[in-house]
Design a protein around this motif. Structure first.
Motif, mmCIF file in Angstrom:
data_model
loop_
_atom_site.group_PDB
_atom_site.id
_atom_site.type_symbol
_atom_site.label_atom_id
_atom_site.label_comp_id
_atom_site.label_asym_id
_atom_site.label_seq_id
_atom_site.Cartn_x
_atom_site.Cartn_y
_atom_site.Cartn_z
ATOM 1 N N GLY A 1 -6.845 -23.017 6.905
ATOM 2 C CA GLY A 1 -6.967 -21.572 7.055
ATOM 3 C C GLY A 1 -8.382 -21.062 6.883
ATOM 4 N N TYR A 2 -9.340 -21.936 6.686
ATOM 5 C CA TYR A 2 -10.745 -21.548 6.542
ATOM 6 C C TYR A 2 -11.600 -22.743 6.944
ATOM 7 N N ASP B 1 -6.850 -16.886 16.417
ATOM 8 C CA ASP B 1 -7.017 -15.751 15.510
ATOM 9 C C ASP B 1 -8.241 -15.905 14.611
ATOM 10 N N ARG C 1 -11.970 -17.491 8.891
ATOM 11 C CA ARG C 1 -10.591 -17.564 8.427
ATOM 12 C C ARG C 1 -9.669 -17.547 9.636
ATOM 13 N N PHE C 2 -8.496 -18.097 9.439
ATOM 14 C CA PHE C 2 -7.479 -18.098 10.488
ATOM 15 C C PHE C 2 -6.154 -18.451 9.824
ATOM 16 N N ALA C 3 -5.073 -18.221 10.527
ATOM 17 C CA ALA C 3 -3.761 -18.558 9.977
ATOM 18 C C ALA C 3 -3.613 -20.073 9.923
ATOM 19 N N ARG D 1 -2.092 -23.645 10.187
ATOM 20 C CA ARG D 1 -1.055 -24.133 11.088
ATOM 21 C C ARG D 1 -0.964 -25.645 10.959
ATOM 22 N N GLN E 1 -4.568 -12.189 3.698
ATOM 23 C CA GLN E 1 -3.628 -12.318 4.796
ATOM 24 C C GLN E 1 -4.389 -12.680 6.058
ATOM 25 N N ALA E 2 -3.866 -13.627 6.796
ATOM 26 C CA ALA E 2 -4.560 -14.069 8.002
ATOM 27 C C ALA E 2 -4.686 -12.911 8.972
ATOM 28 N N THR F 1 -5.165 -10.885 12.524
ATOM 29 C CA THR F 1 -4.623 -11.086 13.861
ATOM 30 C C THR F 1 -5.545 -10.430 14.861
ATOM 31 N N ARG G 1 2.821 -13.188 20.206
ATOM 32 C CA ARG G 1 3.277 -14.362 19.479
ATOM 33 C C ARG G 1 3.599 -15.493 20.451
#
Length: 470
Positions: A155-156, A384, A411-413, A415, A449-450, A452, A458
């Motif tokens: 996530g980073y 993102d 940063r990103f969500a 996965r 929070q990631a 968007t 989606r």
């Protein structure tokens, strides 16, 4: 009060005439704000300015777009052979100068002109053309996916350390034929050389020794790589000539491509209009790369050319043996051709990022392919991406030749990493057996929070929509 920095009494800048009160291209101002310095020089001297380089040696910095083309395209007046440098012949250049790797003559195409240059460059160009371009893109995709796999779950990431500094050398070591394990060490050595540090010569020796071993191995056991193809080329290059050209290709392609990737990603992450043009389909990724090559070229300055005789350039009297620096970044924003630097240059490839004339970069298409494909993979996998710090906190390391982004925290969500089924190795002229570099230690940002991307649907990234994929 003068706005010029005051040089020490023994400095050549104290001499009278055009060389008095000069700006240094190796000082803090040149490192932190090179474009600002170029504009000061342009305002004071016009399209060609006298400057000081490392060791307070005199040189001419070519700032004008037209004047850069004139120098690059006229080897009869401005030769590429550094042995004509008057300061070198008269003993003013110390043997341990950080400029050494860039001004020490060798049997290589970028230090020659005329028939010798045509023979050497022809061997390089024709050998590079033997690579299957689609194959190059396939295994750039493979390497890029490996690098993304290493950060996807976190996530980073720092995209400079984890991506842009790694991908080009992974690809180039494969192209030249060097063993995979040398990739990370060659990254460090190449960066050190190009920074012109106190250990630049030591790093240069490491690169040279590594490639010497490669030439010996390929003479005994040829493969489908650049080293083998140079050895077997009809131009009948000597072992030393092959070695020197492998070095040039490896270092030049690495520096330009690493900076191009980093500069493009920074622009995507910090310029909302630029990103909107991409996500809205108004600009393709190749278009975006060309815009960055105009606005933030990977190489600011090329060392050098040497005047073959007394000549006039941009209203400056250049003397025989003077060194000239091609100001690529300065020429790209010359008000004579770009009165409004903010205006779009879509479709215009007349920038100076890859030089011009007989010494124009022969590997620019390979560099574009690495940057284009690598960035596509990254943005497709992590659509993102958001900058994890304020844009004003980004820092660069400046050198005479380039400005290298130190880090690009994002940063990103998080996965999961997809588990792909085993596949046969892709080829771009030879079997590819990549080994990923060591994972970089990254400091995670504060939990958040990631973010968007506006308009993100989606399951379908904006990048896939841009490319027409679902």
């Amino acid at each position: 009060m003068s706005t010029h920095p005051t040089p020490p009494p023994e400095c050549p800048a104290h001499t009278a005439g055009a060389w008095g009160g000069l700006y240094r291209l190796h000082g803090p101002e040149a490192q932190t704000d090179p474009l600002g310095l170029y504009e000061k020089l342009r305002a004071e001297h016009g399209p060609v300015a006298p400057v000081l380089v490392s060791g307070d040696l005199r040189a001419w910095l070519v700032l004008g777009h037209r004047e850069n083309l004139e120098v690059a395209r006229t080897p009869s007046r401005f030769a590429r052979d550094p042995r004509g440098w008057r300061d070198m012949k008269e003993g003013r250049v110390p043997p341990d100068t950080p400029l050494g790797p860039m001004v020490t003559w060798g049997p290589v195409c970028n230090f020659t002109d005329g028939p010798v240059h045509e023979r050497l460059r022809g061997a390089v160009v024709e050998s590079l053309e033997r690579f299957d371009k689609r194959g190059i893109r396939r295994y750039v995709t493979r390497f890029a996916n490996q690098l993304v796999d290493r950060i996807a779950a976190d996530g980073y990431a720092d995209l400079v350390a984890a991506f842009s500094d790694q991908l080009p050398m992974l690809v180039m070591t494969q192209l030249v034929g060097a063993p995979d394990e040398h990739g990370p060490m060659l990254v460090n050595a190449a960066r050190d050389m190009l920074q012109g540090t106190a250990t630049a010569l030591q790093s240069d020796r490491y690169v040279t020794t590594t490639l010497e071993q490669l030439v010996v191995e390929r003479k005994a056991q040829p493969a489908r790589d650049l080293a083998s193809w140079l050895l077997e080329h009809p131009a009948n290059l000597s072992d030393t000539e092959v070695l020197m050209h492998l070095r040039v290709v490896l270092i030049a392609a690495y520096e330009t491509t690493a900076n191009l990737i980093a500069n493009t990603l920074r622009t995507v992450l910090t310029d909302p209009r630029f990103r909107a043009s991409l996500s809205g389909g108004h600009m393709t990724l190749p278009d975006a790369l060309e815009q960055v090559l105009w606005d933030d070229p990977p190489i600011n300055t090329i060392i050098g050319r040497w005047a073959t005789g007394d000549t006039l350039l941009g209203d400056q009297q250049v003397k025989a043996g003077d060194m000239l620096l091609l100001g690529l970044a300065a020429g790209n924003v010359d008000p004579q051709i770009r009165p409004d630097p903010a205006a779009s240059v879509l479709g215009n490839r007349s920038h100076l990022a890859f030089g011009s004339g007989p010494h124009e970069c022969p590997g620019q298409d390979v560099g574009r392919a690495i940057a284009d494909t690598g960035i596509e993979v990254l943005l497709d996998r992590l659509p993102d991406l958001q900058l994890a710090v304020d844009a004003g906190e980004l820092q660069w390391r400046g050198t005479l030749m380039s400005r290298h982004l130190l880090s690009l925290p994002v940063r990103f969500a998080p996965r999961p990493v997809p588990q792909a089924p085993p596949q046969p190795p892709e080829t771009a002229g030879h079997p590819v057996q990549p080994s990923a570099p060591p994972r970089h230690a990254l400091i995670p940002p504060q939990p958040t929070q990631a973010p968007t991307v506006a308009g993100h649907r989606r399951g379908v990234s904006w990048w896939r929509r841009l490319l027409g994929r679902r």
